[in-house]
Write a protein that holds these residues in place. Structure first.
Motif, PDB file in Angstrom:
ATOM      1  N   VAL A   1       0.858  -1.195   0.000  1.00 31.06           N
ATOM      2  CA  VAL A   1       0.000   0.000   0.000  1.00 31.06           C
ATOM      3  C   VAL A   1       0.888   1.236   0.000  1.00 31.06           C
ATOM      4  O   VAL A   1       1.813   1.353   0.818  1.00 31.06           O
ATOM      5  N   ILE A   2       0.613   2.154  -0.916  1.00 31.80           N
ATOM      6  CA  ILE A   2       1.303   3.443  -0.962  1.00 31.80           C
ATOM      7  C   ILE A   2       0.266   4.524  -0.687  1.00 31.80           C
ATOM      8  O   ILE A   2      -0.694   4.687  -1.453  1.00 31.80           O
ATOM      9  N   LEU A   3       0.445   5.247   0.413  1.00 29.97           N
ATOM     10  CA  LEU A   3      -0.444   6.348   0.775  1.00 29.97           C
ATOM     11  C   LEU A   3       0.294   7.661   0.538  1.00 29.97           C
ATOM     12  O   LEU A   3       1.375   7.881   1.085  1.00 29.97           O
ATOM     13  N   THR A   4      -0.284   8.520  -0.278  1.00 25.76           N
ATOM     14  CA  THR A   4       0.338   9.796  -0.630  1.00 25.76           C
ATOM     15  C   THR A   4      -0.578  10.946  -0.220  1.00 25.76           C
ATOM     16  O   THR A   4      -1.790  10.884  -0.431  1.00 25.76           O
ATOM     17  N   VAL A   5       0.013  11.991   0.351  1.00 17.94           N
ATOM     18  CA  VAL A   5      -0.737  13.175   0.785  1.00 17.94           C
ATOM     19  C   VAL A   5      -0.160  14.404   0.099  1.00 17.94           C
ATOM     20  O   VAL A   5       1.061  14.516  -0.088  1.00 17.94           O
ATOM     21  N   GLN A   6      -1.043  15.322  -0.277  1.00 14.34           N
ATOM     22  CA  GLN A   6      -0.599  16.568  -0.916  1.00 14.34           C
ATOM     23  C   GLN A   6      -1.322  17.750  -0.296  1.00 14.34           C
ATOM     24  O   GLN A   6      -2.523  17.681  -0.019  1.00 14.34           O
ATOM     25  N   ASP A   7      -0.578  18.849  -0.083  1.00 13.84           N
ATOM     26  CA  ASP A   7      -1.184  20.091   0.378  1.00 13.84           C
ATOM     27  C   ASP A   7      -1.651  20.888  -0.834  1.00 13.84           C
ATOM     28  O   ASP A   7      -1.212  20.629  -1.963  1.00 13.84           O
TER      29      ASP A   7
ATOM     30  N   GLY B   1       1.294  22.527  -2.878  1.00 14.37           N
ATOM     31  CA  GLY B   1       2.432  21.693  -3.231  1.00 14.37           C
ATOM     32  C   GLY B   1       3.710  21.907  -2.452  1.00 14.37           C
ATOM     33  O   GLY B   1       4.781  21.460  -2.877  1.00 14.37           O
ATOM     34  N   TYR B   2       3.642  22.560  -1.293  1.00 16.24           N
ATOM     35  CA  TYR B   2       4.860  22.792  -0.511  1.00 16.24           C
ATOM     36  C   TYR B   2       5.329  21.524   0.204  1.00 16.24           C
ATOM     37  O   TYR B   2       6.498  21.393   0.548  1.00 16.24           O
ATOM     38  N   PHE B   3       4.424  20.604   0.459  1.00 17.87           N
ATOM     39  CA  PHE B   3       4.771  19.388   1.200  1.00 17.87           C
ATOM     40  C   PHE B   3       5.718  18.468   0.431  1.00 17.87           C
ATOM     41  O   PHE B   3       6.453  17.696   1.024  1.00 17.87           O
ATOM     42  N   GLY B   4       5.626  18.482  -0.894  1.00 23.63           N
ATOM     43  CA  GLY B   4       6.437  17.565  -1.674  1.00 23.63           C
ATOM     44  C   GLY B   4       5.929  16.137  -1.640  1.00 23.63           C
ATOM     45  O   GLY B   4       6.703  15.192  -1.752  1.00 23.63           O
ATOM     46  N   SER B   5       4.633  15.963  -1.486  1.00 23.73           N
ATOM     47  CA  SER B   5       3.968  14.649  -1.550  1.00 23.73           C
ATOM     48  C   SER B   5       4.558  13.617  -0.583  1.00 23.73           C
ATOM     49  O   SER B   5       5.142  12.616  -0.999  1.00 23.73           O
ATOM     50  N   PRO B   6       4.430  13.838   0.720  1.00 26.62           N
ATOM     51  CA  PRO B   6       4.900  12.828   1.669  1.00 26.62           C
ATOM     52  C   PRO B   6       4.151  11.513   1.477  1.00 26.62           C
ATOM     53  O   PRO B   6       2.954  11.499   1.176  1.00 26.62           O
ATOM     54  N   GLN B   7       4.854  10.404   1.659  1.00 26.37           N
ATOM     55  CA  GLN B   7       4.281   9.083   1.420  1.00 26.37           C
ATOM     56  C   GLN B   7       4.575   8.122   2.564  1.00 26.37           C
ATOM     57  O   GLN B   7       5.571   8.253   3.263  1.00 26.37           O
ATOM     58  N   ILE B   8       3.657   7.165   2.707  1.00 31.14           N
ATOM     59  CA  ILE B   8       3.936   5.959   3.481  1.00 31.14           C
ATOM     60  C   ILE B   8       3.826   4.798   2.498  1.00 31.14           C
ATOM     61  O   ILE B   8       2.814   4.635   1.826  1.00 31.14           O
ATOM     62  N   ASP B   9       4.864   4.002   2.403  1.00 31.51           N
ATOM     63  CA  ASP B   9       4.914   2.858   1.490  1.00 31.51           C
ATOM     64  C   ASP B   9       5.235   1.623   2.325  1.00 31.51           C
ATOM     65  O   ASP B   9       6.332   1.499   2.856  1.00 31.51           O
ATOM     66  N   TYR B  10       4.268   0.723   2.473  1.00 30.34           N
ATOM     67  CA  TYR B  10       4.500  -0.419   3.345  1.00 30.34           C
ATOM     68  C   TYR B  10       3.837  -1.679   2.798  1.00 30.34           C
ATOM     69  O   TYR B  10       2.948  -1.606   1.946  1.00 30.34           O
TER      70      TYR B  10
ATOM     71  N   THR C   1      -4.599   6.313  -2.067  1.00 32.99           N
ATOM     72  CA  THR C   1      -3.852   5.064  -1.947  1.00 32.99           C
ATOM     73  C   THR C   1      -3.692   4.403  -3.309  1.00 32.99           C
ATOM     74  O   THR C   1      -4.555   4.521  -4.188  1.00 32.99           O
ATOM     75  N   LEU C   2      -2.579   3.707  -3.458  1.00 28.91           N
ATOM     76  CA  LEU C   2      -2.335   2.803  -4.575  1.00 28.91           C
ATOM     77  C   LEU C   2      -1.947   1.460  -3.972  1.00 28.91           C
ATOM     78  O   LEU C   2      -1.142   1.402  -3.034  1.00 28.91           O
ATOM     79  N   THR C   3      -2.516   0.370  -4.501  1.00 30.21           N
ATOM     80  CA  THR C   3      -2.288  -0.954  -3.925  1.00 30.21           C
ATOM     81  C   THR C   3      -1.783  -1.904  -4.989  1.00 30.21           C
ATOM     82  O   THR C   3      -2.297  -1.925  -6.113  1.00 30.21           O
ATOM     83  N   TYR C   4      -0.760  -2.689  -4.631  1.00 33.10           N
ATOM     84  CA  TYR C   4      -0.157  -3.628  -5.561  1.00 33.10           C
ATOM     85  C   TYR C   4      -0.008  -5.002  -4.907  1.00 33.10           C
ATOM     86  O   TYR C   4       0.067  -5.119  -3.679  1.00 33.10           O
TER      87      TYR C   4
ATOM     88  N   THR D   1      -8.034  -5.377  -0.539  1.00 26.92           N
ATOM     89  CA  THR D   1      -7.423  -4.647   0.576  1.00 26.92           C
ATOM     90  C   THR D   1      -8.289  -3.472   1.031  1.00 26.92           C
ATOM     91  O   THR D   1      -8.848  -2.742   0.211  1.00 26.92           O
ATOM     92  N   ASP D   2      -8.376  -3.317   2.334  1.00 30.01           N
ATOM     93  CA  ASP D   2      -8.935  -2.111   2.950  1.00 30.01           C
ATOM     94  C   ASP D   2      -7.803  -1.376   3.652  1.00 30.01           C
ATOM     95  O   ASP D   2      -6.927  -2.002   4.265  1.00 30.01           O
ATOM     96  N   ALA D   3      -7.832  -0.051   3.583  1.00 35.82           N
ATOM     97  CA  ALA D   3      -6.807   0.754   4.250  1.00 35.82           C
ATOM     98  C   ALA D   3      -7.422   2.014   4.826  1.00 35.82           C
ATOM     99  O   ALA D   3      -8.427   2.532   4.300  1.00 35.82           O
ATOM    100  N   GLN D   4      -6.839   2.500   5.900  1.00 43.28           N
ATOM    101  CA  GLN D   4      -7.285   3.754   6.508  1.00 43.28           C
ATOM    102  C   GLN D   4      -6.098   4.686   6.658  1.00 43.28           C
ATOM    103  O   GLN D   4      -4.943   4.272   6.496  1.00 43.28           O
ATOM    104  N   ALA D   5      -6.377   5.955   6.968  1.00 44.78           N
ATOM    105  CA  ALA D   5      -5.317   6.945   7.152  1.00 44.78           C
ATOM    106  C   ALA D   5      -5.681   7.883   8.289  1.00 44.78           C
ATOM    107  O   ALA D   5      -6.847   8.264   8.445  1.00 44.78           O
ATOM    108  N   THR D   6      -4.678   8.249   9.069  1.00 41.55           N
ATOM    109  CA  THR D   6      -4.847   9.232  10.137  1.00 41.55           C
ATOM    110  C   THR D   6      -3.735  10.257  10.032  1.00 41.55           C
ATOM    111  O   THR D   6      -2.557   9.895   9.927  1.00 41.55           O
TER     112      THR D   6
END
Length: 211
Positions: free
Chosen positions: A88-94, A97-106, A157-160, A176-181
């Motif tokens: 699962v790749i979770l990407t967030v954007q402000d 665009g100042y954030f630079g697309s922080p990601q969680i990839d797990y 999210t993107l899921t592979y 897959t189900d995924a959540q974000a906080t």
């Protein structure tokens, strides 16, 4: 004004800008409930109230959890063995665009399999969580997060399926189900008027005593 009086006033003036205390507002939390991937949604937070002081940095914390099942099929003429995982790749954007697309990839734990020709198997439920944090102090981010109302961060999210095997001809799919906080914490500087006034009064008192 004599030179020593000038020196006292100048010393007070130079000291004033450095007199500030650190403040913290938050953390403010926003959650996207668990849903079938791939999804797009938003994390919404209150902006920083500039009446509190001057915003100096924004800390953004992001966490995610998945629940997945993996199905593997061997279409080959020989036994296939290996493992399969869900990524699962979770990407967030402000907004700007100042954030630079922080990601969680797990990835989920591995589902190990051994399949005879034309055999299919499905894992039990596999779960995994992950988190990360970032601190921003650039002028663009600080301005973007300061003001009235809320700020909305887009999240997706993107899921592979990740598959490794030997023998046969294996293929894998996942559900897959995924959540974000998300959490936002504001750090800011606050002038100290009481201290500034005391310094000024002390300086004036010294001037009067030396007249």
């Amino acid at each position: 004004m004599s030179s020593w009086r000038t020196l006292i006033v100048l010393s007070i003036a130079l000291a004033l800008p450095s007199l500030a205390s650190a403040g913290m507002a938050g953390p403010y939390t926003s959650t996207i409930p668990s849903g079938l991937t791939d999804w797009s949604s938003s994390l919404v937070f209150p902006k920083f109230d500039s009446s509190l002081g001057t915003l100096t940095s924004v800390q953004f914390e992001l966490s995610s959890g998945m629940s997945t099942t993996v199905t593997v099929q061997n279409d080959g003429n020989s036994t296939s063995s290996g493992w399969a995982k869900t990524e699962v790749i979770l990407t967030v954007q402000d907004p700007n665009g100042y954030f630079g697309s922080p990601q969680i990839d797990y990835m989920s734990p591995a589902y190990d399999f051994v399949l005879d020709p034309n055999q299919t198997a499905t894992s039990g439920t596999l779960t995994k969580t992950s988190s990360d944090s970032w601190i921003y102090s650039d002028a663009g981010t600080l301005a973007e997060f300061t003001g009235s109302g809320n700020i909305s961060l887009s999240a997706a999210t993107l899921t592979y399926t990740v598959l490794s095997y030997t023998g046969g001809n294996a293929a894998a799919v996942q559900v897959t189900d995924a959540q974000a906080t998300g959490k936002i914490t504001y750090f800011y500087d606050v002038p100290e008027p009481a201290t500034l006034s005391l310094l000024a009064v002390s300086g004036l008192a010294m001037l009067r005593r030396r007249k």
